[in-house]
Structure formats: structure tokens, C-alpha cells
Scaffold this motif. Sequence first.
Motif: not given
Length: 92
Positions: A46-51
Motif C-alpha cells: 500500500x505504500x507504493x502509490x503515485x507519490x
Amino acid sequence: MGNLISFFKKVADGLRAEGNFGTAHVYRSTLNIVTTFHGSKYLDFHQVNPEWLKDFEVYLRSRGSSWNTVSTYLRVLLSLIHISEPTRLQLI
């Protein structure tokens, strides 16, 4: 939800065991740079997001990586996330 880095290792090891040495090498290289960038051996999916991805891209470019290298690393990450999707859905 799950450790992306552990999953990365399992996939890379599986590719090597199947004789896909080139692909395994690319996955291992991507794993190494992700671990260096993230600074930890644990990275939740879940930490791998667009930001996070944008920060990773900026980090790679600041190290002098070419656009082809950046593209390769991002493609591997995307591929890994797609591979993991059925497995992660089973855990819910």
C-alpha cells in the motif's frame, strides 16, 4: 498488507530457478535499488502509490539514471504488483 520486498525476492528466485536468468537479474537489480531508495527491508504494498513512485523516479534521475533505466525499473514494479494481485486478494 504484505511485504513487497519479500515478494520481490520470491519472484526473482523463482525466475532464476526456472532458468530465466536475464529477467531474474533485472528483478534483482530493481529490488536492490528499491531497497536502497526505501531504506528498509519492509515495504508494504500500500505504500507504493503515485507519490511514492514519483519520489522513486526523482531519486533515480538524481542518481543519473537514464530514462530507459527509470522505465525498466517502473515496468518491473508494475509487473510485480500485477503478479501479486491474485495472491493479495486471497489474503483479504
